[in-house]
Design an enzyme around this catalytic site. Structure first.
Site, PDB file in Angstrom:
ATOM      1  N   ARG A 183       0.799  -0.989  -0.137  1.00 37.58           N
ATOM      2  CA  ARG A 183       0.154  -0.094  -0.006  1.00 37.58           C
ATOM      3  C   ARG A 183       0.877   1.128  -0.177  1.00 37.58           C
ATOM      4  NH1 ARG A 183      -5.271   1.833   3.405  1.00 37.58           N
ATOM      5  NH2 ARG A 183      -6.113   0.407   2.006  1.00 37.58           N
ATOM      6  N   CYS A 206     -16.289   2.895   0.886  1.00 37.30           N
ATOM      7  CA  CYS A 206     -15.092   1.768   1.232  1.00 37.30           C
ATOM      8  C   CYS A 206     -14.731   2.240   2.427  1.00 37.30           C
ATOM      9  CB  CYS A 206     -14.170   2.209   0.174  1.00 37.30           C
ATOM     10  SG  CYS A 206     -13.761   3.843   0.129  1.00 37.30           S
ATOM     11  N   GLN A 239     -10.569  -3.575  -3.219  1.00 36.15           N
ATOM     12  CA  GLN A 239     -11.923  -2.987  -2.511  1.00 36.15           C
ATOM     13  C   GLN A 239     -12.916  -3.208  -3.375  1.00 36.15           C
ATOM     14  OE1 GLN A 239     -12.328  -0.769   0.202  1.00 36.15           O
ATOM     15  NE2 GLN A 239     -14.382  -1.264  -0.292  1.00 36.15           N
ATOM     16  N   ASP A 287     -16.791   8.074  -1.688  1.00 41.11           N
ATOM     17  CA  ASP A 287     -15.753   8.195  -0.865  1.00 41.11           C
ATOM     18  C   ASP A 287     -15.239   9.412  -0.334  1.00 41.11           C
ATOM     19  OD1 ASP A 287     -13.313   6.900   0.091  1.00 41.11           O
ATOM     20  OD2 ASP A 287     -12.105   6.964  -1.800  1.00 41.11           O
TER      21      ASP A 287
HETATM   22  N1  NVA Z   1      -9.582   7.281  -1.497  1.00 41.14           N
HETATM   23  C1  NVA Z   1      -9.184   6.699  -0.411  1.00 41.14           C
HETATM   24  C2  NVA Z   1      -9.464   5.391  -0.054  1.00 41.14           C
HETATM   25  C3  NVA Z   1      -9.322   4.785   1.476  1.00 41.14           C
HETATM   26  C4  NVA Z   1      -9.606   3.330   1.424  1.00 41.14           C
HETATM   27  C5  NVA Z   1      -7.857   7.168  -0.092  1.00 41.14           C
HETATM   28  O1  NVA Z   1      -7.054   6.859  -0.970  1.00 41.14           O
HETATM   29  O2  NVA Z   1      -7.495   7.649   0.918  1.00 41.14           O
HETATM   30  N1   CP Z   2     -11.427   0.846   2.674  1.00 39.35           N
HETATM   31  C1   CP Z   2      -9.961   0.755   3.169  1.00 39.35           C
HETATM   32  O1   CP Z   2      -8.976   0.258   2.321  1.00 39.35           O
HETATM   33  O2   CP Z   2     -10.078   0.727   4.272  1.00 39.35           O
HETATM   34  P1   CP Z   2      -8.421   1.067   5.009  1.00 39.35           P
HETATM   35  O3   CP Z   2      -7.924   2.215   4.368  1.00 39.35           O
HETATM   36  O4   CP Z   2      -8.865   1.011   6.517  1.00 39.35           O
HETATM   37  O5   CP Z   2      -7.589  -0.339   4.952  1.00 39.35           O
END
Ligand code: NVA
Ligand code: CP
Length: 337
Positions: free
Chosen positions: A107, A272, A137, A231
């Site tokens: 990530r 999400c 997701q 989101d």
């Molecule tokens: N679009 C959000 C998703 C979090 C799961 C982000 O990247 O912060």
């Molecule tokens: N939806 C999602 O990816 O949640 P986290 O950021 O908590 O992993």
């Protein structure tokens, strides 16, 4: 089924998977969910070790990888303070981790990073979210839709509201185009996806009989929606953009009024998570103090309504991430029942 048709494959973006492969992953997720509910201990990942290389925060995704690998007899190691990106290149890190682990979840910021890891690790690499895509997701979202909308995915109208060009919006769009769905991206013109991406989506939707629309006007966009999905307005790493995003996204807040415009009392609400639906967080309080907003992308009323499926989605992250790991890493027989 032995071996899985996806064994050894990376999971970097849904672009790399056919509709049949996505269907297979969804069926495997449903089977693994049943097994978990029946409290059957698994061994599909026995003897497997996975690395979780995370540059950004996570609640669901990290927990899903850790619990999923444990449920099937393997183990996870969370790496947040390695030499990665400071003293050691992405390529060298990939080569090292590939000698220790049977799979790597990443990530972080750049999609290029997860692609380099995937190129050099020699073991499956899974995209646990980048600025560009969040493909794990989408599998959880599609499983949730299959469970709660009594229609095949190809008959579902999914409206994604807000920051259309973010990682979740774009991944849903690719998934919808693959699965032949009716997808509407609803938001300000400024946050539309770029032409190159639109061209790719057009090609995919023609191939799979999908309908993809990018709209700015709320009424026609949400009419007859099966799902309204949103989101956060500024993704991780984009916090400086927040003031401007609030200005342009305020008309697109998901409220009861927007839900009523669907003319479908069964429209599901999805997100999400994490969501800014109240001010019970330090971030929420700051937003309230600075902008006077008690919620941002979704009202507390919609978030807590019985049509809201957000915690089902969150749970399904576990079953779908387990399916991705089993499909790409397990050499054991897989039973889909
Ligand atoms: N679009 C959000 C998703 C979090 C799961 C982000 O990247 O912060
Ligand atoms: N939806 C999602 O990816 O949640 P986290 O950021 O908590 O992993």
């Amino acid at each position: 089924m032995n071996p899985s048709p996806l064994i050894g494959k990376n999971f970097l973006s849904l672009h790399d998977f056919s509709a049949a492969e996505i269907d297979f992953l969804l069926a495997l997720s449903a089977a693994l969910k049943k097994k978990k509910i029946a409290q059957e201990k698994g061994n599909l990942l026995a003897g497997k070790s996975i690395a979780l290389l995370f540059e950004k925060d996570s609640t669901r995704t990290r927990s899903a990888f850790e619990v999923a690998v444990f449920d099937e007899g393997g183990q996870a190691c969370y790496l947040s303070d390695s030499h990665f990106g400071t003293k050691e290149s992405v390529e060298d890190t990939a080569k090292v981790l590939g000698r220790f682990y049977h799979g790597i979840a990443f990530r972080g910021f750049k999609q290029a990073t997860v692609e380099i890891l995937g190129k050099y690790a020699g073991v499956p690499v899974w995209n646990a979210l980048t600025d560009e895509f969040h493909p794990t997701q989408v599998l959880a979202d599609f499983l949730t839709i299959q469970e709660h909308v009594c229609k095949p995915l190809a008959a579902v109208k999914l409206v994604y509201v807000g920051d259309i060009r973010n990682n979740v919006g774009k991944s849903l769009m690719v998934g919808a185009a693959k699965m032949g769905m009716h997808f509407v991206g609803l938001g300000p013109r400024e946050l539309q996806v770029n032409q190159h991406f639109i061209q790719k989506i057009k090609e995919l939707s023609t191939l799979n009989n999908a309908k993809i629309e990018l709209l700015t006007e709320i009424g026609p966009a949400v009419l007859n929606a099966d799902v309204i999905y949103t989101d956060i307005w500024a993704s991780m790493g984009e916090e400086d953009e927040l003031a401007h995003r609030i200005k342009i996204l305020l008309p697109y807040q998901v409220t009861q009024k927007m839900m009523a415009l669907t003319a479908n009392k069964n429209t599901l609400f999805m997100h999400c998570l994490p969501a800014f639906h109240d001010i019970h967080t330090s971030f929420g309080k700051k937003i309230f103090d600075k902008y006077g907003l008690k919620f941002m992308e979704v009202s507390d009323e919609v978030f807590r309504n019985s049509v809201s499926r957000v915690f089902d989605q969150a749970e399904n992250r576990l079953h779908t991430i387990k399916a991705i790991m089993v499909a790409t890493m397990s050499t054991k027989e897989i039973i889909l029942s």
